[in-house]
Scaffold this motif. Structure first.
Motif, PDB file in Angstrom:
ATOM      1  N   ARG A  91    -112.454  47.970 -41.580  1.00 11.21           N
ATOM      2  CA  ARG A  91    -113.029  47.547 -40.561  1.00 11.21           C
ATOM      3  C   ARG A  91    -113.861  48.897 -39.829  1.00 11.21           C
ATOM      4  NH1 ARG A  91    -109.627  43.075 -37.590  1.00 11.21           N
ATOM      5  NH2 ARG A  91    -109.010  41.830 -39.516  1.00 11.21           N
ATOM      6  N   GLY A  92    -114.560  48.739 -38.812  1.00  7.96           N
ATOM      7  CA  GLY A  92    -115.422  49.679 -38.281  1.00  7.96           C
ATOM      8  C   GLY A  92    -114.611  49.977 -37.212  1.00  7.96           C
ATOM      9  N   PRO A  93    -115.049  51.100 -36.407  1.00  9.56           N
ATOM     10  CA  PRO A  93    -114.151  51.426 -35.368  1.00  9.56           C
ATOM     11  C   PRO A  93    -114.004  50.527 -34.008  1.00  9.56           C
ATOM     12  CG  PRO A  93    -116.296  52.610 -35.314  1.00  9.56           C
ATOM     13  CD  PRO A  93    -116.207  51.804 -36.474  1.00  9.56           C
ATOM     14  N   VAL A  94    -112.944  50.532 -33.670  1.00  9.05           N
ATOM     15  CA  VAL A  94    -112.614  49.529 -32.579  1.00  9.05           C
ATOM     16  C   VAL A  94    -113.270  50.043 -31.113  1.00  9.05           C
ATOM     17  CG1 VAL A  94    -110.867  48.528 -31.111  1.00  9.05           C
ATOM     18  CG2 VAL A  94    -110.358  48.939 -33.588  1.00  9.05           C
ATOM     19  N   THR A  95    -113.868  49.237 -30.558  1.00  9.48           N
ATOM     20  CA  THR A  95    -114.634  49.777 -29.167  1.00  9.48           C
ATOM     21  C   THR A  95    -114.043  49.280 -28.197  1.00  9.48           C
ATOM     22  OG1 THR A  95    -116.780  49.412 -30.357  1.00  9.48           O
ATOM     23  CG2 THR A  95    -116.912  49.466 -27.963  1.00  9.48           C
ATOM     24  N   ALA A  96    -113.559  50.144 -27.070  1.00 11.76           N
ATOM     25  CA  ALA A  96    -112.798  49.609 -26.234  1.00 11.76           C
ATOM     26  C   ALA A  96    -113.366  48.857 -25.207  1.00 11.76           C
ATOM     27  CB  ALA A  96    -112.368  51.108 -25.173  1.00 11.76           C
ATOM     28  N   GLY A  97    -112.763  48.219 -24.291  1.00 10.68           N
ATOM     29  CA  GLY A  97    -113.247  47.358 -23.264  1.00 10.68           C
ATOM     30  C   GLY A  97    -113.687  48.266 -22.209  1.00 10.68           C
ATOM     31  N   LYS A  98    -114.526  47.683 -21.078  1.00  8.77           N
ATOM     32  CA  LYS A  98    -114.864  48.286 -20.235  1.00  8.77           C
ATOM     33  C   LYS A  98    -114.892  47.475 -18.683  1.00  8.77           C
ATOM     34  CE  LYS A  98    -119.751  47.498 -21.314  1.00  8.77           C
ATOM     35  NZ  LYS A  98    -120.771  47.672 -21.513  1.00  8.77           N
ATOM     36  N   PHE A  99    -114.851  48.183 -17.780  1.00  8.04           N
ATOM     37  CA  PHE A  99    -114.988  47.449 -16.450  1.00  8.04           C
ATOM     38  C   PHE A  99    -116.413  47.839 -15.998  1.00  8.04           C
ATOM     39  CE2 PHE A  99    -110.448  48.023 -16.457  1.00  8.04           C
ATOM     40  CZ  PHE A  99    -110.036  46.864 -15.718  1.00  8.04           C
ATOM     41  N   GLU A 100    -117.163  46.595 -15.603  1.00  5.92           N
ATOM     42  CA  GLU A 100    -118.384  46.689 -15.151  1.00  5.92           C
ATOM     43  C   GLU A 100    -118.497  46.334 -13.228  1.00  5.92           C
ATOM     44  OE1 GLU A 100    -121.114  45.625 -18.730  1.00  5.92           O
ATOM     45  OE2 GLU A 100    -120.720  43.974 -17.169  1.00  5.92           O
ATOM     46  N   LEU A 101    -118.949  46.947 -12.745  1.00  2.24           N
ATOM     47  CA  LEU A 101    -118.876  46.926 -11.052  1.00  2.24           C
ATOM     48  C   LEU A 101    -120.497  46.563 -10.851  1.00  2.24           C
ATOM     49  CD1 LEU A 101    -117.416  47.262  -8.485  1.00  2.24           C
ATOM     50  CD2 LEU A 101    -118.230  49.432  -8.514  1.00  2.24           C
ATOM     51  N   PHE A 102    -120.527  45.314 -10.156  1.00  6.04           N
ATOM     52  CA  PHE A 102    -121.774  44.880  -9.839  1.00  6.04           C
ATOM     53  C   PHE A 102    -121.985  43.992  -8.442  1.00  6.04           C
ATOM     54  CE2 PHE A 102    -119.381  41.357 -12.038  1.00  6.04           C
ATOM     55  CZ  PHE A 102    -119.961  40.241 -11.585  1.00  6.04           C
ATOM     56  N   ASP A 103    -123.168  43.978  -8.021  1.00  5.23           N
ATOM     57  CA  ASP A 103    -123.351  43.177  -6.866  1.00  5.23           C
ATOM     58  C   ASP A 103    -123.562  41.539  -7.304  1.00  5.23           C
ATOM     59  OD1 ASP A 103    -123.757  45.560  -5.179  1.00  5.23           O
ATOM     60  OD2 ASP A 103    -125.930  45.851  -6.161  1.00  5.23           O
ATOM     61  N   ASP A 104    -123.062  40.654  -6.410  1.00  4.48           N
ATOM     62  CA  ASP A 104    -123.289  39.344  -6.718  1.00  4.48           C
ATOM     63  C   ASP A 104    -124.193  38.816  -5.816  1.00  4.48           C
ATOM     64  OD1 ASP A 104    -122.179  38.606  -4.148  1.00  4.48           O
ATOM     65  OD2 ASP A 104    -120.373  37.942  -4.742  1.00  4.48           O
ATOM     66  N   GLN A 136    -112.605  38.673  -7.849  1.00  2.83           N
ATOM     67  CA  GLN A 136    -113.031  37.903  -6.471  1.00  2.83           C
ATOM     68  C   GLN A 136    -114.101  38.743  -5.853  1.00  2.83           C
ATOM     69  OE1 GLN A 136    -109.358  38.491  -4.186  1.00  2.83           O
ATOM     70  NE2 GLN A 136    -110.236  40.207  -3.387  1.00  2.83           N
ATOM     71  N   ALA A 137    -114.595  38.524  -4.743  1.00  2.98           N
ATOM     72  CA  ALA A 137    -115.759  39.189  -4.002  1.00  2.98           C
ATOM     73  C   ALA A 137    -115.010  39.979  -3.258  1.00  2.98           C
ATOM     74  CB  ALA A 137    -116.678  38.059  -3.226  1.00  2.98           C
ATOM     75  N   TYR A 138    -115.673  41.203  -3.051  1.00  3.94           N
ATOM     76  CA  TYR A 138    -115.107  42.391  -2.129  1.00  3.94           C
ATOM     77  C   TYR A 138    -116.284  42.712  -1.282  1.00  3.94           C
ATOM     78  CZ  TYR A 138    -111.178  43.140  -5.258  1.00  3.94           C
ATOM     79  OH  TYR A 138    -110.266  43.013  -6.243  1.00  3.94           O
ATOM     80  N   GLU A 139    -115.994  43.164  -0.023  1.00  6.02           N
ATOM     81  CA  GLU A 139    -116.823  43.548   1.117  1.00  6.02           C
ATOM     82  C   GLU A 139    -117.395  44.911   0.824  1.00  6.02           C
ATOM     83  OE1 GLU A 139    -118.200  41.738   3.628  1.00  6.02           O
ATOM     84  OE2 GLU A 139    -116.966  39.995   2.865  1.00  6.02           O
ATOM     85  N   SER A 140    -116.594  45.631   0.181  1.00  2.85           N
ATOM     86  CA  SER A 140    -117.167  47.091   0.051  1.00  2.85           C
ATOM     87  C   SER A 140    -116.838  47.510  -1.568  1.00  2.85           C
ATOM     88  CB  SER A 140    -116.261  48.210   0.867  1.00  2.85           C
ATOM     89  OG  SER A 140    -114.987  48.287   0.322  1.00  2.85           O
ATOM     90  N   LYS A 141    -117.828  48.385  -2.012  1.00  5.01           N
ATOM     91  CA  LYS A 141    -117.409  48.990  -3.414  1.00  5.01           C
ATOM     92  C   LYS A 141    -116.011  49.569  -3.528  1.00  5.01           C
ATOM     93  CE  LYS A 141    -121.148  50.853  -5.216  1.00  5.01           C
ATOM     94  NZ  LYS A 141    -122.228  51.951  -5.808  1.00  5.01           N
ATOM     95  N   GLU A 142    -115.688  50.243  -2.547  1.00  8.10           N
ATOM     96  CA  GLU A 142    -114.475  50.985  -2.643  1.00  8.10           C
ATOM     97  C   GLU A 142    -113.256  50.055  -2.945  1.00  8.10           C
ATOM     98  OE1 GLU A 142    -112.032  53.995  -3.143  1.00  8.10           O
ATOM     99  OE2 GLU A 142    -114.332  54.164  -2.931  1.00  8.10           O
ATOM    100  N   SER A 143    -113.344  48.911  -2.172  1.00  5.22           N
ATOM    101  CA  SER A 143    -112.302  47.953  -2.486  1.00  5.22           C
ATOM    102  C   SER A 143    -112.414  47.233  -3.747  1.00  5.22           C
ATOM    103  CB  SER A 143    -112.526  46.730  -1.307  1.00  5.22           C
ATOM    104  OG  SER A 143    -112.377  47.146   0.137  1.00  5.22           O
ATOM    105  N   ALA A 144    -113.380  47.139  -4.412  1.00  6.99           N
ATOM    106  CA  ALA A 144    -113.877  46.794  -5.766  1.00  6.99           C
ATOM    107  C   ALA A 144    -113.186  47.617  -6.714  1.00  6.99           C
ATOM    108  CB  ALA A 144    -115.214  46.507  -5.873  1.00  6.99           C
ATOM    109  N   LYS A 145    -113.637  48.917  -6.416  1.00  2.00           N
ATOM    110  CA  LYS A 145    -112.854  50.001  -7.441  1.00  2.00           C
ATOM    111  C   LYS A 145    -111.264  50.123  -7.076  1.00  2.00           C
ATOM    112  CE  LYS A 145    -116.977  53.198  -7.301  1.00  2.00           C
ATOM    113  NZ  LYS A 145    -117.504  54.515  -7.118  1.00  2.00           N
ATOM    114  N   LYS A 146    -110.743  49.783  -6.147  1.00  2.00           N
ATOM    115  CA  LYS A 146    -109.401  49.684  -5.949  1.00  2.00           C
ATOM    116  C   LYS A 146    -108.768  48.618  -6.693  1.00  2.00           C
ATOM    117  CE  LYS A 146    -108.950  52.256  -1.437  1.00  2.00           C
ATOM    118  NZ  LYS A 146    -108.598  52.042  -0.198  1.00  2.00           N
ATOM    119  N   GLY A 147    -109.296  47.447  -6.722  1.00  2.00           N
ATOM    120  CA  GLY A 147    -109.141  46.060  -7.399  1.00  2.00           C
ATOM    121  C   GLY A 147    -109.016  46.668  -8.914  1.00  2.00           C
TER     122      GLY A 147
END
Length: 67
Positions: A3-16, A37-48
């Motif tokens: 098998r090839g190398p295992v690629t790690a998952g990733k978090f994507e932060l985006f605007d809805d 869920q939807a967050y009001e601020s980018k900082e809150s989303a990063k904390k999630g």
């Protein structure tokens, strides 16, 4: 079977569409496996994201289904 190398998952932060912040967790193959869920601020989303990273490794399954 080699098998090839295992690629790690990733978090994507985006605007809805409503202008709020969300994140999604993608598996190494690109499949979305969780979305926030939807967050009001980018900082809150990063904390999630940080909360999931901290709390999910030992998470158990609680089956609340009725069938």
């Amino acid at each position: 079977m080699k098998r090839g190398p295992v690629t790690a998952g990733k978090f994507e932060l985006f605007d809805d569409a409503a202008g709020k912040f969300r994140w999604r967790l993608k598996a190494g193959n690109g499949e979305i496996i969780a979305q926030s869920q939807a967050y009001e601020s980018k900082e809150s989303a990063k904390k999630g994201i940080s909360s999931v990273q901290t709390n999910a490794p030992g998470a158990t399954l609680v089956d609340l289904t009725t069938k």
